[in-house]
Design a protein around this motif. Structure first.
Motif, PDB file in Angstrom:
ATOM      1  N   UNK A  23      67.404 -59.908  79.948  1.00  0.00           N
ATOM      2  CA  UNK A  23      67.771 -59.300  78.663  1.00  0.00           C
ATOM      3  C   UNK A  23      68.047 -57.801  78.830  1.00  0.00           C
ATOM      4  N   UNK A  24      68.412 -57.409  80.070  1.00  0.00           N
ATOM      5  CA  UNK A  24      68.715 -56.001  80.370  1.00  0.00           C
ATOM      6  C   UNK A  24      67.559 -55.070  80.019  1.00  0.00           C
ATOM      7  N   UNK A  69      64.671 -58.037  72.555  1.00  0.00           N
ATOM      8  CA  UNK A  69      65.513 -59.225  72.698  1.00  0.00           C
ATOM      9  C   UNK A  69      64.725 -60.398  73.264  1.00  0.00           C
ATOM     10  N   UNK A  70      63.857 -60.102  74.240  1.00  0.00           N
ATOM     11  CA  UNK A  70      63.039 -61.167  74.836  1.00  0.00           C
ATOM     12  C   UNK A  70      62.108 -61.765  73.802  1.00  0.00           C
ATOM     13  N   UNK A  71      61.460 -60.921  73.013  1.00  0.00           N
ATOM     14  CA  UNK A  71      60.534 -61.424  71.994  1.00  0.00           C
ATOM     15  C   UNK A  71      61.281 -62.225  70.924  1.00  0.00           C
ATOM     16  N   UNK A  72      62.486 -61.771  70.580  1.00  0.00           N
ATOM     17  CA  UNK A  72      63.285 -62.504  69.591  1.00  0.00           C
ATOM     18  C   UNK A  72      63.716 -63.863  70.145  1.00  0.00           C
ATOM     19  N   UNK A  73      64.137 -63.885  71.409  1.00  0.00           N
ATOM     20  CA  UNK A  73      64.609 -65.132  72.019  1.00  0.00           C
ATOM     21  C   UNK A  73      63.488 -66.160  72.130  1.00  0.00           C
ATOM     22  N   UNK A  74      62.282 -65.706  72.525  1.00  0.00           N
ATOM     23  CA  UNK A  74      61.178 -66.644  72.726  1.00  0.00           C
ATOM     24  C   UNK A  74      60.332 -66.824  71.474  1.00  0.00           C
TER      25      UNK A  74
END
Length: 480
Positions: A132-133, A138-143
């Motif tokens: 996620x660069x 973004x990582x927390x949103x994706x997972x």
């Protein structure tokens, strides 16, 4: 300090059973306990698609839930994993095999350190962050959860993964192969099955460590003293300062905590201070090691192991010091080329690298998978900076001085000599005996593990759902 986190292949790739909550396991045990009562009532069975969760296998006293199987299936799909045979059969079998190893690890009192578990989790999260660069949001949103929740969710599964790996290693630690075994295997191997050996190189290095100024050392020590004063005055905690400022990436996120550790795995200077601490409320004097400067706080002692927190700071190296070290290496290289002494003699007497100095500068590769030590490196296993230099060199060439960060996390200046290069080829028993030996040893260990699992199944209570009884399993004996 590892280069990166890699998932295990084969059955080990299936170990991350994320999402097995304590409530789900408890539900599974209740379901197993009440199973006979359900059958006694002879209630009509609900369609499989309508069942939210159920016990599909029981291994010993441990249930395997339908949800466990689905979690592993989704994990495998996300990782691009291909299952051997029918996934509906192989997935629950792999979970069952894991339970056999975990049961044996419990019987044999196999343990893994909390710091090792945490380190593996950190590596996985770092890998996800790269995807996620580096964006935590973004990582927390994706997972769909916070980083802290990810750590908590992964903890037990990563711990089990390490227990299984350690148990497997313990089972095969005494297995060996003889030269006769290797020759016999090689003679029977079809020509198109002979393994391909990638290009390998042998590299010698000579390093000079740029000198850190006394002013910089004093600055680092003064910062560490200020941390000690702040904790002593009650302004903050040691763990908070470690999270914010420690330059040890492996422990900073855990507030500097190392986990229970034996003396032999620690730097001697660090160990001498850590094992002499007696009061958790006091902070140690400043300790200098190969990694930098530390302050240490005791958490607990258990026998011959200690659990401490530490804060590591590394003095900055000035560009002037780097340039000076490179000039020294330039001069040494010129003398070698002029025939005044050999590269090997220079590495033995002039190099600052303790790991290679006693071996005339020759680098060694620790192949953890095959538990061997060799001087031959595949290019992918060399430190990036060294691989970049030797890629275009001829045997006997000496590189120009370059910078790199060594295994202790310190900036050093290096010249490298390409001692040997073996181009990629089909293995032969005369030139690649170690490669063939490793192959035969791996096969022998694999056979031993397979037979151990079959025997373990024979002596373990197993009950499986009727719909699995027509499966073609890898291991015999599941169906009693």
């Amino acid at each position: 300090m590892n280069k990166g986190y890699k998932l295990f292949a084969g059955c080990m790739a299936c170990l991350l059973l994320a999402g097995m909550s304590a409530n789900a396991r408890q539900t599974g045990r209740h379901a197993a306990a009440n199973d006979t009562a359900v059958v006694a009532k002879e209630e009509p069975k609900a369609p499989e698609s309508a069942v939210i969760d159920e016990v599909v296998w029981v291994v010993g006293d441990e249930p395997i839930l339908k949800s466990d199987v689905e979690v592993m299936r989704m994990q495998g799909q996300a990782e691009g994993m291909k299952w051997a045979g029918d996934p509906d059969c192989s997935i629950p079998e792999q979970i069952a095999v894991q339970k056999l190893f975990l049961h044996q690890a419990d019987l044999d009192s196999i343990e893994v350190s909390e710091s090792d578990v945490t380190s593996s989790i950190d590596q996985q999260i770092d890998y996800w962050l790269q995807m996620t660069n580096g964006s935590k949001e973004k990582l927390e949103e994706y997972r769909g959860m916070s980083i802290a929740q990810m750590r908590q969710q992964m903890h037990d599964d990563f711990k089990n993964q390490q227990l299984i790996t350690k148990m497997r290693q313990e089972l095969v630690k005494d297995i060996t192969v003889t030269p006769a075994d290797v020759r016999k295997y090689f003679e029977k191997l079809p020509e198109d099955s002979v393994p391909y050996v990638p290009t390998e190189v042998e590299v010698e290095i000579l390093t000079r460590q740029p000198k850190v100024s006394q002013d910089e050392i004093n600055r680092v020590k003064e910062v560490l003293r200020s941390y000690t004063d702040r904790v002593t005055r009650g302004e903050t905690t040691f763990a908070t300062l470690a999270r914010l400022y420690s330059e040890d990436p492996g422990t900073a996120r855990q507030g500097g905590e190392l986990g229970y550790t034996g003396r032999g795995t620690l730097d001697p200077a660090f160990a001498n201070v850590a094992f002499n601490l007696t009061d958790p409320k006091k902070i140690s004097k400043i300790v200098e090691t190969e990694f930098g400067f530390h302050i240490i706080q005791l958490i607990d002692k258990r026998g011959d192991r200690v659990n401490v927190r530490h804060i590591l700071l590394k003095p900055n190296v000035s560009q002037d010091a780097v340039d000076k070290a490179k000039l020294q290496l330039d001069s040494i290289s010129s003398d070698i080329k002029a025939g005044k002494f050999s590269f090997e003699d220079a590495a033995s007497f002039l190099s600052d690298d303790k790991d290679t100095r006693n071996n005339h500068g020759l680098m060694a590769y620790n192949d953890r998978q095959n538990q061997t030590l060799t001087s031959k490196f595949q290019m992918k296993d060399l430190p990036t900076e060294i691989a970049r230099e030797v890629e275009g060199m001829k045997v006997g060439d000496i590189s120009k001085p370059f910078e790199m960060v060594n295994s202790k996390g310190k900036k050093v200046c290096v010249i490298a000599k390409l001692k040997a290069r073996i181009d990629g080829h089909r293995a032969s028993i005369t030139e690649d005996y170690q490669v063939m030996k490793d192959l035969v040893l791996a096969k022998k260990r694999e056979e031993f593990i397979h037979n151990w699992v079959v025997d373990k199944i024979r002596h373990t209570y197993v009950r499986i759902n009727d719909r699995y009884k027509d499966c073609k399993f890898e291991y015999q004996g599941w169906i009693k």
